[in-house]
Write a protein that holds these residues in place. Structure first.
Motif, PDB file in Angstrom:
ATOM      1  N   PRO A 197      16.832  19.269  61.153  1.00  0.00           N
ATOM      2  CA  PRO A 197      18.300  19.142  61.193  1.00  0.00           C
ATOM      3  C   PRO A 197      18.917  20.356  61.886  1.00  0.00           C
ATOM      4  CG  PRO A 197      17.442  18.691  58.988  1.00  0.00           C
ATOM      5  CD  PRO A 197      16.291  19.241  59.781  1.00  0.00           C
ATOM      6  N   GLY A 198      19.972  20.086  62.616  1.00  0.00           N
ATOM      7  CA  GLY A 198      20.656  21.175  63.311  1.00  0.00           C
ATOM      8  C   GLY A 198      20.145  21.437  64.706  1.00  0.00           C
ATOM      9  N   GLU A 199      18.965  20.892  65.034  1.00  0.00           N
ATOM     10  CA  GLU A 199      18.443  21.040  66.392  1.00  0.00           C
ATOM     11  C   GLU A 199      19.094  20.020  67.321  1.00  0.00           C
ATOM     12  OE1 GLU A 199      16.441  23.348  67.519  1.00  0.00           O
ATOM     13  OE2 GLU A 199      16.067  24.286  65.570  1.00  0.00           O
ATOM     14  N   ASP A 200      19.063  20.314  68.614  1.00  0.00           N
ATOM     15  CA  ASP A 200      19.530  19.365  69.625  1.00  0.00           C
ATOM     16  C   ASP A 200      18.447  18.308  69.785  1.00  0.00           C
ATOM     17  OD1 ASP A 200      20.089  17.971  72.000  1.00  0.00           O
ATOM     18  OD2 ASP A 200      21.152  19.682  72.861  1.00  0.00           O
ATOM     19  N   GLU A 201      18.619  17.162  69.102  1.00  0.00           N
ATOM     20  CA  GLU A 201      17.552  16.156  69.054  1.00  0.00           C
ATOM     21  C   GLU A 201      17.193  15.635  70.446  1.00  0.00           C
ATOM     22  OE1 GLU A 201      16.625  11.848  66.942  1.00  0.00           O
ATOM     23  OE2 GLU A 201      18.011  13.263  65.988  1.00  0.00           O
ATOM     24  N   GLU A 202      18.185  15.439  71.280  1.00  0.00           N
ATOM     25  CA  GLU A 202      17.923  14.939  72.626  1.00  0.00           C
ATOM     26  C   GLU A 202      17.091  15.945  73.421  1.00  0.00           C
ATOM     27  OE1 GLU A 202      18.924  11.565  75.286  1.00  0.00           O
ATOM     28  OE2 GLU A 202      19.097  11.925  73.129  1.00  0.00           O
ATOM     29  N   GLU A 203      17.416  17.210  73.291  1.00  0.00           N
ATOM     30  CA  GLU A 203      16.687  18.247  74.024  1.00  0.00           C
ATOM     31  C   GLU A 203      15.252  18.370  73.523  1.00  0.00           C
ATOM     32  OE1 GLU A 203      17.357  22.894  75.340  1.00  0.00           O
ATOM     33  OE2 GLU A 203      17.909  22.303  73.302  1.00  0.00           O
ATOM     34  N   ILE A 204      15.056  18.414  72.204  1.00  0.00           N
ATOM     35  CA  ILE A 204      13.707  18.552  71.652  1.00  0.00           C
ATOM     36  C   ILE A 204      12.880  17.312  71.974  1.00  0.00           C
ATOM     37  CG2 ILE A 204      12.355  18.878  69.549  1.00  0.00           C
ATOM     38  CD1 ILE A 204      13.961  21.330  70.411  1.00  0.00           C
ATOM     39  N   THR A 205      13.503  16.138  71.893  1.00  0.00           N
ATOM     40  CA  THR A 205      12.787  14.907  72.248  1.00  0.00           C
ATOM     41  C   THR A 205      12.324  14.961  73.693  1.00  0.00           C
ATOM     42  OG1 THR A 205      14.008  13.580  70.638  1.00  0.00           O
ATOM     43  CG2 THR A 205      13.002  12.399  72.482  1.00  0.00           C
ATOM     44  N   GLY A 206      13.188  15.411  74.595  1.00  0.00           N
ATOM     45  CA  GLY A 206      12.800  15.532  76.003  1.00  0.00           C
ATOM     46  C   GLY A 206      11.633  16.483  76.188  1.00  0.00           C
ATOM     47  N   MET A 207      11.633  17.595  75.468  1.00  0.00           N
ATOM     48  CA  MET A 207      10.518  18.541  75.543  1.00  0.00           C
ATOM     49  C   MET A 207       9.215  17.897  75.071  1.00  0.00           C
ATOM     50  SD  MET A 207      12.155  22.033  74.032  1.00  0.00           S
ATOM     51  CE  MET A 207      13.548  22.864  74.797  1.00  0.00           C
ATOM     52  N   MET A 208       9.308  17.127  73.990  1.00  0.00           N
ATOM     53  CA  MET A 208       8.096  16.501  73.435  1.00  0.00           C
ATOM     54  C   MET A 208       7.551  15.440  74.388  1.00  0.00           C
ATOM     55  SD  MET A 208       9.388  16.366  69.450  1.00  0.00           S
ATOM     56  CE  MET A 208       7.835  15.933  68.665  1.00  0.00           C
ATOM     57  N   ILE A 209       8.442  14.660  74.982  1.00  0.00           N
ATOM     58  CA  ILE A 209       7.996  13.647  75.934  1.00  0.00           C
ATOM     59  C   ILE A 209       7.353  14.308  77.144  1.00  0.00           C
ATOM     60  CG2 ILE A 209       8.806  11.877  77.542  1.00  0.00           C
ATOM     61  CD1 ILE A 209      10.865  11.088  75.396  1.00  0.00           C
ATOM     62  N   HIS A 210       7.933  15.412  77.613  1.00  0.00           N
ATOM     63  CA  HIS A 210       7.347  16.151  78.734  1.00  0.00           C
ATOM     64  C   HIS A 210       5.937  16.639  78.379  1.00  0.00           C
ATOM     65  CE1 HIS A 210       7.079  18.826  82.199  1.00  0.00           C
ATOM     66  NE2 HIS A 210       6.775  19.822  81.377  1.00  0.00           N
ATOM     67  N   ALA A 211       5.774  17.145  77.156  1.00  0.00           N
ATOM     68  CA  ALA A 211       4.456  17.615  76.725  1.00  0.00           C
ATOM     69  C   ALA A 211       3.460  16.463  76.661  1.00  0.00           C
ATOM     70  CB  ALA A 211       4.569  18.303  75.361  1.00  0.00           C
ATOM     71  N   ILE A 212       3.913  15.297  76.197  1.00  0.00           N
ATOM     72  CA  ILE A 212       3.043  14.123  76.137  1.00  0.00           C
ATOM     73  C   ILE A 212       2.645  13.677  77.536  1.00  0.00           C
ATOM     74  CG2 ILE A 212       3.001  11.658  75.564  1.00  0.00           C
ATOM     75  CD1 ILE A 212       4.737  12.403  73.086  1.00  0.00           C
ATOM     76  N   ASP A 213       3.612  13.646  78.447  1.00  0.00           N
ATOM     77  CA  ASP A 213       3.318  13.255  79.826  1.00  0.00           C
ATOM     78  C   ASP A 213       2.272  14.185  80.438  1.00  0.00           C
ATOM     79  OD1 ASP A 213       5.153  11.205  79.642  1.00  0.00           O
ATOM     80  OD2 ASP A 213       6.748  12.276  80.716  1.00  0.00           O
ATOM     81  N   GLU A 214       2.438  15.479  80.242  1.00  0.00           N
ATOM     82  CA  GLU A 214       1.490  16.442  80.805  1.00  0.00           C
ATOM     83  C   GLU A 214       0.108  16.280  80.181  1.00  0.00           C
ATOM     84  OE1 GLU A 214       2.818  20.482  80.717  1.00  0.00           O
ATOM     85  OE2 GLU A 214       3.852  20.221  82.649  1.00  0.00           O
ATOM     86  N   PHE A 215       0.076  16.058  78.868  1.00  0.00           N
ATOM     87  CA  PHE A 215      -1.207  15.887  78.187  1.00  0.00           C
ATOM     88  C   PHE A 215      -1.938  14.660  78.727  1.00  0.00           C
ATOM     89  CE2 PHE A 215      -3.849  13.985  74.928  1.00  0.00           C
ATOM     90  CZ  PHE A 215      -4.571  15.060  74.431  1.00  0.00           C
ATOM     91  N   CYS A 216      -1.239  13.541  78.843  1.00  0.00           N
ATOM     92  CA  CYS A 216      -1.870  12.305  79.301  1.00  0.00           C
ATOM     93  C   CYS A 216      -2.307  12.410  80.757  1.00  0.00           C
ATOM     94  CB  CYS A 216      -0.923  11.118  79.111  1.00  0.00           C
ATOM     95  SG  CYS A 216      -0.647  10.694  77.376  1.00  0.00           S
ATOM     96  N   ASP A 217      -1.509  13.083  81.575  1.00  0.00           N
ATOM     97  CA  ASP A 217      -1.883  13.274  82.977  1.00  0.00           C
ATOM     98  C   ASP A 217      -3.115  14.171  83.082  1.00  0.00           C
ATOM     99  OD1 ASP A 217      -1.237  13.036  85.898  1.00  0.00           O
ATOM    100  OD2 ASP A 217      -1.035  15.213  85.683  1.00  0.00           O
ATOM    101  N   ARG A 218      -3.134  15.254  82.303  1.00  0.00           N
ATOM    102  CA  ARG A 218      -4.244  16.201  82.364  1.00  0.00           C
ATOM    103  C   ARG A 218      -5.558  15.565  81.928  1.00  0.00           C
ATOM    104  NH1 ARG A 218      -2.756  19.576  78.535  1.00  0.00           N
ATOM    105  NH2 ARG A 218      -1.167  20.480  79.895  1.00  0.00           N
ATOM    106  N   HIS A 219      -5.490  14.686  80.929  1.00  0.00           N
ATOM    107  CA  HIS A 219      -6.717  14.119  80.359  1.00  0.00           C
ATOM    108  C   HIS A 219      -6.971  12.681  80.805  1.00  0.00           C
ATOM    109  CE1 HIS A 219      -7.354  17.626  77.836  1.00  0.00           C
ATOM    110  NE2 HIS A 219      -6.066  17.583  77.514  1.00  0.00           N
ATOM    111  N   ASN A 220      -6.206  12.211  81.797  1.00  0.00           N
ATOM    112  CA  ASN A 220      -6.398  10.869  82.360  1.00  0.00           C
ATOM    113  C   ASN A 220      -6.301   9.795  81.273  1.00  0.00           C
ATOM    114  OD1 ASN A 220      -6.786   9.171  84.587  1.00  0.00           O
ATOM    115  ND2 ASN A 220      -8.991   9.022  84.199  1.00  0.00           N
TER     116      ASN A 220
END
Length: 382
Positions: A125-148
């Motif tokens: 609570p209190g975090e910018d949910e849209e911003e944190i969600t975007g960061m998490m999706i970016h991390a997921i995208d990078e993980f999936c790309d890195r590991h095929n």
């Protein structure tokens, strides 16, 4: 692996929930309506050997930290198969094979072997949910790309979260469950009143047949549950899977049920059936439910021998009766079964979300899902 995203914020992938303090995790999970993302439930899955690399559920949780404080979590798993998900993508795996694409492992967000709506990123609570969600999706995208990794999939998602994730480019897939809703019932008779006369007679006949067989059905919750009963529930669960040839569905270990008694029984509701005079420790049948707030969830069932309508009493009618008495507003009795519709569980939509990292796979499946969603919506309406 830890990755710095912006000053003071970093992400880390962990393969053991025990690496995260329970208090930090539960500060994000306890506010959810569902109990299935709380630390004890997920830790029990891992520590008991139920959700591990060996069983095809390699924990791969995404965590977000600010100066040592946990501010975001995505409970996730690398899956080596599609069993235990109850969202059937086997045709996708077959298509990938034909295209020469490695479909497994895939990245999956859900509570293992638990087809219950409510998945979402857990953000403080209190975090910018849209911003944190975007960061998490970016991390997921990078993980999936890195590991095929061919795809990322979130199952049984929270309806509000779904619309947010669609804005980030995830493709929805429509499914349905059978969910009972309390529309102002104060008694079991109020529930019966919504049916026509024929169906009311049928439900009363089913309940009476259990009583005439000399069977007493009891609801046991929290501290009312003897320690031995959760171990007995495992035996019912195990025998039921063996009896009906569901060898591929015996996901949970004896240790999982044992651990629930010690750290999660406040969420557990057992519906136990006894011949008259039987000791509370020796039921002949049981259903296993969980409850949190105004929500009730049916999960497993088993019996020593068949008794007419006992399944309906233990899995539907007694939980509904208990639920009305305890202010339950929604009861999800578990996956499948159109017979539930005739007992007050209408078809109710739920969604999964998908992102395909293999271009050929995505080009085929995204338009396919749009067609499937139209067909599924028509089936729900019907």
């Amino acid at each position: 692996m830890v990755e710095q995203l912006k000053p003071q914020i970093s992400v880390a992938w962990i393969d053991n929930i025990a690496e995260v303090p329970q208090t930090a995790w539960d500060a994000l999970a306890i506010p959810l309506q569902t109990p299935f993302f709380e630390w004890n439930w997920l830790h029990n899955m891992e520590a008991s050997g139920s959700a591990t690399a060996k069983t095809g559920w390699l924990p791969n949780h995404l965590t977000v930290w600010r100066q040592g404080e946990l501010i975001g979590v995505a409970p996730m798993y690398l899956k080596g198969h599609s069993r235990g998900e109850f969202v059937f993508d086997h045709q996708w795996a077959d298509l990938a094979y034909r295209l020469g694409v490695e479909y497994y492992p895939k990245l999956l967000g859900m509570s293992p072997v638990t087809p219950v709506t409510g998945y979402r990123f857990l953000i403080a609570p209190g975090e910018d949910e849209e911003e944190i969600t975007g960061m998490m999706i970016h991390a997921i995208d990078e993980f999936c790309d890195r590991h095929n990794i061919s795809s990322c999939n979130f199952l049984y998602v929270d309806p509000e979260w779904r619309s947010q994730m669609e804005r980030f480019g995830y493709t929805p897939w429509l499914h349905h469950s059978y969910i009972w809703q309390n529309t102002g019932f104060n008694t079991f008779d109020d529930y019966l009143a919504v049916f026509n006369a024929n169906q009311r007679r049928n439900i009363k006949r089913e309940r009476n047949s259990v009583a005439k067989a000399g069977i007493e059905v009891k609801a046991l919750h929290g501290d009312d549950i003897p320690h031995t009963l959760l171990l007995r529930m495992y035996q019912f669960y195990s025998d039921h899977c063996d009896r009906f040839g569901w060898w591929g569905s015996k996901y949970l270990t004896k240790e999982f049920f044992e651990q629930l008694y010690h750290n999660f029984r406040d969420r557990v509701l057992l519906i136990a059936a006894y011949p008259e005079g039987n000791d509370i420790r020796h039921p002949i049948a049981m259903s296993f439910c969980l409850t949190k707030g105004e929500q009730l969830y049916g999960r497993y069932w088993g019996c020593n021998y068949d008794i007419d309508s006992l399944h309906f009493e233990a899995c539907y009618y007694k939980p509904i009766e208990w639920g009305i008495e305890h202010g339950i507003q929604s009861f999800d009795p578990g996956a499948g079964g159109q017979h539930k519709k005739r007992r007050g569980f209408p078809a109710t939509p739920n969604h999964s979300l998908h992102r395909f990292y293999n271009q050929r796979l995505g080009q085929i499946l995204r338009p396919y899902l749009k067609e499937m969603n139209l067909m599924e919506a028509q089936q729900i309406d019907a």
